[in-house]
Design an enzyme around this catalytic site. Structure first.
Site, PDB file in Angstrom:
ATOM      1  N   HIS A  61     -19.360 -32.423  22.078  1.00  0.00           N
ATOM      2  CA  HIS A  61     -20.416 -33.669  21.331  1.00  0.00           C
ATOM      3  C   HIS A  61     -19.661 -34.412  20.509  1.00  0.00           C
ATOM      4  O   HIS A  61     -19.872 -35.562  20.258  1.00  0.00           O
ATOM      5  CB  HIS A  61     -21.647 -32.510  20.430  1.00  0.00           C
ATOM      6  CG  HIS A  61     -22.424 -33.473  19.727  1.00  0.00           C
ATOM      7  ND1 HIS A  61     -23.060 -34.654  20.647  1.00  0.00           N
ATOM      8  CD2 HIS A  61     -22.729 -33.657  18.614  1.00  0.00           C
ATOM      9  CE1 HIS A  61     -23.768 -35.025  19.651  1.00  0.00           C
ATOM     10  NE2 HIS A  61     -23.576 -34.588  18.278  1.00  0.00           N
ATOM     11  N   HIS A  85     -19.499 -34.955  11.379  1.00  0.00           N
ATOM     12  CA  HIS A  85     -21.018 -35.355  10.957  1.00  0.00           C
ATOM     13  C   HIS A  85     -21.714 -34.078  10.761  1.00  0.00           C
ATOM     14  O   HIS A  85     -22.780 -34.066   9.928  1.00  0.00           O
ATOM     15  CB  HIS A  85     -21.589 -36.471  11.551  1.00  0.00           C
ATOM     16  CG  HIS A  85     -22.128 -35.998  12.875  1.00  0.00           C
ATOM     17  ND1 HIS A  85     -21.245 -36.214  14.012  1.00  0.00           N
ATOM     18  CD2 HIS A  85     -23.055 -35.541  13.429  1.00  0.00           C
ATOM     19  CE1 HIS A  85     -21.912 -35.879  15.034  1.00  0.00           C
ATOM     20  NE2 HIS A  85     -22.890 -35.433  14.689  1.00  0.00           N
ATOM     21  N   GLU A  89     -23.332 -29.175   7.590  1.00  0.00           N
ATOM     22  CA  GLU A  89     -24.653 -28.825   7.958  1.00  0.00           C
ATOM     23  C   GLU A  89     -24.746 -27.406   8.961  1.00  0.00           C
ATOM     24  O   GLU A  89     -25.479 -26.476   8.498  1.00  0.00           O
ATOM     25  CB  GLU A  89     -25.481 -29.764   8.452  1.00  0.00           C
ATOM     26  CG  GLU A  89     -26.775 -29.227   9.068  1.00  0.00           C
ATOM     27  CD  GLU A  89     -27.958 -29.262   7.982  1.00  0.00           C
ATOM     28  OE1 GLU A  89     -28.714 -28.265   8.302  1.00  0.00           O
ATOM     29  OE2 GLU A  89     -27.621 -29.871   7.125  1.00  0.00           O
ATOM     30  N   ASP A  90     -23.704 -27.290   9.666  1.00  0.00           N
ATOM     31  CA  ASP A  90     -23.638 -26.215  10.916  1.00  0.00           C
ATOM     32  C   ASP A  90     -22.539 -25.191  10.138  1.00  0.00           C
ATOM     33  O   ASP A  90     -22.420 -24.124  11.086  1.00  0.00           O
ATOM     34  CB  ASP A  90     -23.293 -26.662  12.246  1.00  0.00           C
ATOM     35  CG  ASP A  90     -24.660 -27.558  12.628  1.00  0.00           C
ATOM     36  OD1 ASP A  90     -25.675 -27.537  12.032  1.00  0.00           O
ATOM     37  OD2 ASP A  90     -24.474 -28.425  13.426  1.00  0.00           O
ATOM     38  N   ASP A 154     -24.336 -40.553  17.556  1.00  0.00           N
ATOM     39  CA  ASP A 154     -24.890 -39.164  17.750  1.00  0.00           C
ATOM     40  C   ASP A 154     -26.069 -39.016  18.545  1.00  0.00           C
ATOM     41  O   ASP A 154     -26.227 -38.214  19.403  1.00  0.00           O
ATOM     42  CB  ASP A 154     -25.115 -38.733  16.465  1.00  0.00           C
ATOM     43  CG  ASP A 154     -25.827 -37.267  16.485  1.00  0.00           C
ATOM     44  OD1 ASP A 154     -25.255 -36.315  16.943  1.00  0.00           O
ATOM     45  OD2 ASP A 154     -26.846 -37.176  15.539  1.00  0.00           O
ATOM     46  N   ASP A 274     -34.997 -62.351  36.610  1.00  0.00           N
ATOM     47  CA  ASP A 274     -33.636 -62.118  35.765  1.00  0.00           C
ATOM     48  C   ASP A 274     -33.441 -60.736  36.116  1.00  0.00           C
ATOM     49  O   ASP A 274     -32.664 -60.115  35.011  1.00  0.00           O
ATOM     50  CB  ASP A 274     -33.957 -62.233  34.477  1.00  0.00           C
ATOM     51  CG  ASP A 274     -35.011 -61.594  33.605  1.00  0.00           C
ATOM     52  OD1 ASP A 274     -35.668 -60.734  34.240  1.00  0.00           O
ATOM     53  OD2 ASP A 274     -34.997 -61.615  32.364  1.00  0.00           O
TER      54      ASP A 274
END
Length: 733
Positions: A61, A85, A89-90, A154, A274
């Site tokens: 990811h 990122h 947090e993880d 993300d 279009d």
């Protein structure tokens, strides 16, 4: 020149070596490359035992997020933040470690992204992304555009891999994507990300419509490929003959754009002109207009379909010429004409305009300031958050005033201001500055003086006339202003004015009450003011100013007698005589024991009724006024009090009682109260209701006619049983 048009494949899996191939092209400094490579190794190690719902190692990811950012030519710090990122947090990594290893700039981006993620974890229910969380995300992203870009990357990869989640989560995330991430990608002009997010969201929210459009689009592309190739070759030949440099691309309309035209605007698929477009890319603006002239001279243009976004760029900096033409075989195609730089901005938006360039003394703070000057709506995200305390109001303002703004007008100095349809000069004034809006007295549009309620059109040059003596917003302005931001500010000013007016009224009433009380002790108003100008007295009664004391007196806290007692004011000694006069008291329900006929009256301040505990007050030249014993107007006046009694066998008669009802505001509240009183055969006069917007409550004052205290108690209990009523009291004036 043409190419076969295919739909996107969103499930491609890249390696970090492929990411390096991208950023090694524009990042050549060894230390910058090493920083990004170190961030990858760091993320890979700390996420080593983590897997996604699909079963893939979590690092995939982060590689995909970094790949998307590298395609946008983002800076080394942004690429590092894309890889890191989720690490705070993880995993057990701390921000301090990020700052130490990768620098404070990377740390700040990761910190903002971590805070946004933690805000999302505050969802009250898993299947509902509430307005408060939306607001927090927008405010979190607005402070640094790099945070927005990483968050978009993300979200894009998360949407590409939704198949591994439950149908409920797929729909929740798709709805959230359309409400939060698509609008901001659109306003940043990052069309590649915006279009893919829209298509993927539709795929999970309405798979039937999505698949139907995909199948129809494939058929249309197949049927028109020959026509498109023929048109492309003819245009290429003409441009070559005219020695104009060019590149021709082709593109298909996004699935979501087609969906909106069919399901929201009521178009038939076959009537959408279009679906396929030719994009001609040249070198200069002048050549763009030359090409337009050649095409219109060669093919018949469709009236009303020409748009010049070069002369009038969109707020997200998009520039291009658009026209629709009829090819030789009768097929209709859209033609877009732009320069190479315009094409990069059209696809990548802000990311193209501020691509990372080595050796250019890159400064993140300077870049953010420049972006806010170019895209002032980013600053509006924060300004709206400061002005709107209500999350739903913030999201409504955001949707209407920023994301749906499609009227573009100019200041006299040429600055573009974007507003929603129907906006007026008053909305324009408040968009410039709230001070300009508050002092607005008129407007000049295209050199002509016009009223403030004039509707603005794209291209108008607007100047606001202001005055220092302006009275500012009034109720009528709410009918003129159309934007949520302007209306919200006007309401706040009006509420403040109303509060100031009510304060002045309360000060005046409290002052008059004290003047009357002190007058009973032969103390004039000016003498009273001197006595009250006492810091210790103010401190004793918990106020800072004399005006605050007057307000509290008006609210009976404290009562005048308490202030008089604090000041140790003694009553003037006088001989109090009960003046007997021959009057007819037979119609009154009270009498003074042992005294003949004297002047008697019921006090209007506390409105006593049979059954109340009462006392008489001897008034000079007016006989006796009957009060309830707890009436604050007679406290401290024992020398003037005299016993009085209710007569027996009063018969049926009613007396006025002033009451006040407090309730949470709702529809039909007054109707329910009046119906109850009518059912109890209670007469009502002087009904008055006042709404309190800060607390969403309503105060209702009324005079009702009651026979005795027991009946009044029954009425109070019945009123308290009405839904939303929480307090009922008798009023003492």
């Amino acid at each position: 020149m043409s190419k076969e048009i295919t739909l996107k494949n969103e499930n491609v899996l890249h390696t970090f070596d492929e990411v390096k191939e991208h950023f090694y092209v524009y990042i050549t400094k060894a230390e910058s490359r090493e920083l990004i490579n170190s961030a990858y190794e760091f993320a890979k190690y700390h996420h080593r035992n983590q897997f996604r719902k699909s079963g893939e190692p979590y690092i995939h990811h982060l590689i995909e997020v970094c790949y998307i950012l590298a395609e946008l030519n983002c800076s080394p710090a942004t690429l590092c933040a894309g890889l890191l990122h989720d690490v705070v947090e993880d995993t057990d990594v701390k921000l301090e470690e990020i700052a130490e290893k990768f620098g404070q700039d990377v740390c700040d981006i990761v910190d903002s992204l971590t805070k946004i993620q933690r805000m999302k974890l505050s969802h009250r229910t898993e299947d509902e992304f509430v307005a408060e969380d939306h607001r927090k995300i927008f405010l979190g992203m607005a402070k640094d555009v790099r945070v927005i870009v990483v968050k978009l990357a993300d979200r894009l990869h998360n949407m590409r891999t939704l198949d591994s989640l439950s149908p409920v989560r797929q729909q929740v995330l798709s709805r959230e994507t359309l409400e939060v991430f698509v609008p901001i990608a659109h306003r940043l002009g990052i069309n590649t990300i915006k279009s893919e997010l829209e298509d993927l969201s539709l795929k999970y929210l309405n798979p039937e419509a999505y698949n139907d459009i995909v199948n129809k689009l494939k058929v249309r592309i197949k049927n028109r490929t020959k026509s498109l190739d023929s048109l492309t070759k003819r245009i290429a030949d003409i441009l070559f003959e005219n020695k104009i440099p060019f590149e021709i691309k082709s593109r298909e309309k996004s699935i979501y754009s087609i969906y909106r035209k069919i399901y929201e605007k009521g178009h038939n698929f076959d009537d959408i002109f279009d679906l396929l477009a030719i994009r001609i890319i040249t070198e200069t603006e002048l050549q763009c207009y030359e090409i337009l002239g050649i095409i219109h001279a060669t093919y018949k243009p469709i009236p009303g379909r020409f748009k010049d976004y070069i002369a009038m760029p969109k707020p997200n900096m998009y520039q291009s010429l658009h026209t629709c033409i009829i090819a030789g075989d009768g097929n209709i195609f859209e033609v877009q004409i732009r320069t190479k730089e315009m094409d990069e901005v059209a696809e990548s938006g802000i990311a193209a305009h501020w691509r990372y360039k080595e050796g250019s003394n890159y400064n993140a703070k300077a870049e953010q300031k420049e972006i806010e000057e170019k895209l002032h709506w980013i600053k509006d995200l924060v300004n709206l958050g400061d002005d709107q305390t209500d999350a739903k109001g913030y999201m409504e303002s955001l949707s209407q005033d920023i994301f749906n703004a499609n009227v573009y007008v100019f200041t006299p100095k040429g600055k573009v201001v974007d507003l929603p349809n129907g906006s007026t000069p008053l909305d324009f004034a408040y968009k410039i500055h709230t001070g300009v809006g508050d002092s607005a007295v008129g407007a000049i549009i295209n050199g002509s003086l016009v009223p403030l309620n004039t509707s603005l059109k794209t291209g108008d040059v607007v100047e606001i006339k202001t005055s220092k003596t302006s009275q500012g917003p009034n109720e009528g302005w709410l009918k003129i202003a159309k934007t949520s931001f302007a209306r919200s500010h006007i309401k706040k000013v009006l509420m403040r004015k109303e509060a100031e007016l009510r304060r002045e009224e309360r000060i005046e009433k409290g002052y008059d009450t004290l003047v009357d009380a002190f007058k009973n002790f032969n103390i004039s108003a000016s003498e009273m003011e001197k006595m009250l100008d006492n810091d210790k007295l103010l401190e004793n009664f918990g106020v800072k100013t004399i005006d605050d004391l007057y307000i509290n007196v008006n609210q009976r806290n404290p009562v005048p007698s308490a202030i008089i007692e604090y000041l140790d004011i003694k009553p003037v000694k006088e001989e109090i005589k009960l003046e007997k006069r021959t009057v007819d008291n037979s119609n009154l329900p009270v009498y003074v024991p042992g005294v003949g006929r004297i002047a008697l009256s019921l006090g209007t301040c506390c409105t006593p009724i049979p059954g109340d505990d009462i006392i008489g007050y001897i008034t000079k030249g007016k006989g006796v006024t009957v009060h309830r014993r707890n009436c604050p107007n007679i406290i401290g006046k024992k020398e003037r009090l005299i016993d009085v009694l209710w007569k027996e066998n009063l018969g049926i008669k009613t007396y006025p009682v002033d009451i006040k009802i407090e309730a949470n505001d709702r529809g039909n509240l007054i109707v329910d109260i009046m119906n109850l009183l009518a059912s109890r055969k209670v007469a009502v006069t002087a009904l008055n209701a006042h709404f309190h917007p800060q607390t969403l409550t309503t105060s209702i004052s009324a005079t009702i006619f009651i026979s005795d205290a027991k009946t009044l108690t029954d009425i109070f209990n019945a009123l308290l049983n009405i839904h939303s009523v929480y307090e009922v009291n008798r009023v003492i004036h």
